[in-house]
Design a protein around this motif. Structure first.
Motif, short mmCIF file in Angstrom:
data_model
loop_
_atom_site.label_atom_id
_atom_site.label_comp_id
_atom_site.label_asym_id
_atom_site.label_seq_id
_atom_site.Cartn_x
_atom_site.Cartn_y
_atom_site.Cartn_z
N ARG A 209 -5.75 6.27 -9.80
CA ARG A 209 -4.52 6.71 -8.77
C ARG A 209 -4.96 6.65 -7.29
O ARG A 209 -4.45 6.34 -6.35
CB ARG A 209 -4.17 8.06 -9.35
N ARG B 170 0.70 -1.22 -0.02
CA ARG B 170 -0.01 0.04 0.05
C ARG B 170 0.95 1.21 0.04
O ARG B 170 0.54 2.24 -0.51
CB ARG B 170 -0.89 0.08 1.26
N GLY C 63 2.80 1.60 -3.37
CA GLY C 63 1.88 1.61 -4.64
C GLY C 63 1.98 0.21 -5.57
O GLY C 63 3.29 -0.33 -5.29
N GLU C 64 1.16 -0.26 -6.21
CA GLU C 64 1.26 -1.47 -6.83
C GLU C 64 2.27 -1.53 -7.92
O GLU C 64 3.24 -2.49 -7.96
CB GLU C 64 -0.10 -1.92 -7.59
N ARG C 65 2.59 -0.39 -8.56
CA ARG C 65 3.43 -0.51 -9.93
C ARG C 65 4.92 -0.69 -9.27
O ARG C 65 5.65 -1.36 -9.31
CB ARG C 65 3.17 0.53 -10.70
N ARG C 66 5.12 0.38 -8.09
CA ARG C 66 6.48 0.46 -7.55
C ARG C 66 6.85 -0.79 -6.86
O ARG C 66 8.05 -1.15 -6.81
CB ARG C 66 6.78 1.70 -6.71
N LYS D 217 -2.11 1.18 -15.52
CA LYS D 217 -2.13 1.36 -14.04
C LYS D 217 -3.51 1.47 -13.77
O LYS D 217 -4.36 1.59 -14.28
CB LYS D 217 -1.46 2.88 -13.98
N GLN E 119 -4.80 3.67 -5.22
CA GLN E 119 -3.44 3.13 -4.81
C GLN E 119 -3.05 4.12 -3.70
O GLN E 119 -2.26 3.72 -2.74
CB GLN E 119 -2.49 3.50 -5.81
#
Length: 513
Positions: free
Chosen positions: A510, A391, A394-397, A507, A513
């Motif tokens: 926003r 969390r 963030g999901e992408r990072r 993605k 996330q």
């Protein structure tokens, strides 16, 4: 709050047969199932004459509707029968008390989320995923004794992965149609039945062609169960946490199984391991049948608000063919499906071929099978301890970070000639790969419309599960030609592939996330 707000049927005044209503409407000669008096805005109670062969009864304004003696509905219990018959299960709506609960055509209400019933449902699905993990990690310690028993090469042994992949593809294509035709409960129970049949064939080591074919049946069964379990949990509140736990239990099953299969790998009758698998599969089948009772998803959870709105506007759900066509035309679905294919293939390749690598390249013994337990133990832990970190990053990072660190650890396995060092590094790779699957399902549920989510998640899960067969087979073919030492570079290449594929996936919104 008036009962008329709970269900439209309560808005009509009470009309006893042959009598006038309390609001002065003319009497009705037709027999009614139930009716309710409107109270005056100045009075809190109403006296309601009911000709039921009993004295006139006074009824509180806030009580349940009056039922005449010929009514087919018994109010006051949550298991009452629906007022209408026919139609699809889950399509009939009737009030079942203060909550205005939705009943299916057999009078069964949805489960109450957040309580004991949801926990029972989740426990059954968790056990299904335990079996999935058990299934995926069982073959690793058995590869070498399997090769010796059938007196075949590693390439031929790897055909078991190919047939398993075929089964997963069949499940991926058939899942949407089966779900539309038979519903959640029957489809997931069909998958559990296939799993039992597969283990019943494997437990006596039949001729190798039949042994391979059993993996097609196993792939179909596991693919259907995996698809249904993921799609079901995706509809629940706090989905990310529950999805993480669901796949942590998968990791736990994958961690436990090598402890048992390693013991059988030391025995001449190594295939008796599948008797243990059959016992687990029978328990899973009984659990699914008892808990879900072949009910549809809408019957268990109630109709989703988006579906209710679409039905109210006359835009009912598409048939299975139209839904599947929409899924196949959605680019993001295929990107996530291929990412999942690489990911599941990576975890099963490590869990399956790492044991052979450590024995033949690092000089380990048959006890090296326990290292597979360390890998899947890390996988389990990673899906639980990194929930908060996911969390924050963030999901992408998070995916980028975990992949980069896992690459570094895999280079240790490749270039550092230490059995202990490799074992520790592999366990930490499992820890870092753990959060991937829950993150994938979380992002998919955010970017796709509700009408496609069930089918799309099922397709992604089934297609992705095919990676558990395809990539171990490719590794086996390479190992047969160049030796098992090809395993680390193959894993590195797959990690790089994951990194690149994640860059192209869409993605999530926003704010989520």
């Amino acid at each position: 709050m008036s009962l008329s707000s709970l269900h439209p049927a309560f808005a009509s005044p009470i009309i006893a047969p042959g009598k006038s209503s309390t609001t002065g409407m003319p009497g009705s000669s037709s027999r009614t199932s139930f009716s309710l008096a409107r109270s005056s805005s100045r009075a809190s109670k109403s006296s309601i004459p009911v000709e039921n062969g009993s004295p006139t009864t006074t009824m509180e304004h806030s009580t349940l509707p009056v039922i005449d003696k010929n009514s087919e509905i018994e109010m006051g219990s949550l298991g009452e029968r629906a007022m209408e018959e026919g139609g699809k299960e889950g399509s009939v709506r009737a009030s079942a008390g203060p909550g205005g609960l939705e009943l299916d055509s057999k009078g069964r209400r949805p489960i109450i989320l957040g309580g004991r019933e949801e926990k029972i449902v989740l426990a059954s699905l968790f056990f299904t995923m335990f079996l999935a993990g058990w299934n995926d990690s069982s073959i690793g310690p058995l590869l070498l004794p399997m090769r010796e028993y059938y007196n075949i090469s590693l390439t031929i042994v790897s055909l078991t992965f190919v047939f398993n992949f075929i089964g997963f593809l069949i499940a991926a294509v058939a899942n949407v149609w089966l779900t539309d035709k038979f519903g959640f409960g029957k489809t997931i129970t069909l998958g559990a039945t296939c799993q039992m049949v597969a283990y019943a064939l494997q437990c006596w080591a039949p001729p190798f062609p039949l042994f391979c074919f059993s993996f097609v049946i196993s792939g179909i069964g596991m693919g259907l169960q995996d698809a249904q379990a993921n799609a079901f949990v995706a509809r629940l509140p706090n989905m990310l946490i529950k999805m993480s736990i669901l796949h942590a239990v998968y990791g736990f099953g994958a961690m436990v199984c090598p402890l048992i299969s390693t013991q059988f790998s030391k025995m001449p009758n190594w295939y008796y391991h599948y008797l243990c698998s059959l016992a687990v599969a029978i328990i899973n089948f009984a659990s699914l049948l008892f808990v879900f009772r072949l009910r549809t998803e809408n019957s268990i959870l109630g109709t989703h608000p988006e579906e209710q709105l679409a039905n109210a506007e006359g835009n009912g759900p598409d048939d299975s063919g139209a839904t599947m066509l929409k899924i196949m035309k959605t680019k993001s679905v295929h990107l996530f499906a291929f990412f999942t294919l690489f990911y599941v293939g990576l975890e099963v390749t490590i869990g399956g071929w790492m044991v052979a690598y450590l024995i033949e390249v690092r000089g380990g013994t048959a006890n090296s099978g326990y290292i597979s337990t360390g890998f899947f133990g890390g996988l389990t832990l990673g899906r639980l301890v990194f929930i908060d970190l996911n969390r924050r990053l963030g999901e992408r990072r998070a995916i980028y970070f975990y992949t980069a660190v896992a690459l570094g650890l895999e280079f240790i396995v490749w270039f550092v000639p230490s059995l202990v060092g490799s074992a520790v590094a592999v366990s930490f790779v499992g820890l870092l790969l753990g959060p991937f699957y829950p993150i994938i399902m979380s992002v998919v549920s955010k970017i796709l419309p509700r009408s496609l989510q069930g089918g799309a998640i099922g397709w992604i899960a089934c297609f992705g599960q095919g990676g558990s067969a395809f990539f171990p087979f490719v590794t086996g073919v390479l190992a047969s030609k160049h030796g098992v030492e090809v395993m680390p570079p193959v894993v590195v290449g797959m990690l790089v592939g994951l990194y690149i594929l994640w860059f192209f996936t869409p993605k999530a919104p926003r704010h989520d996330q």
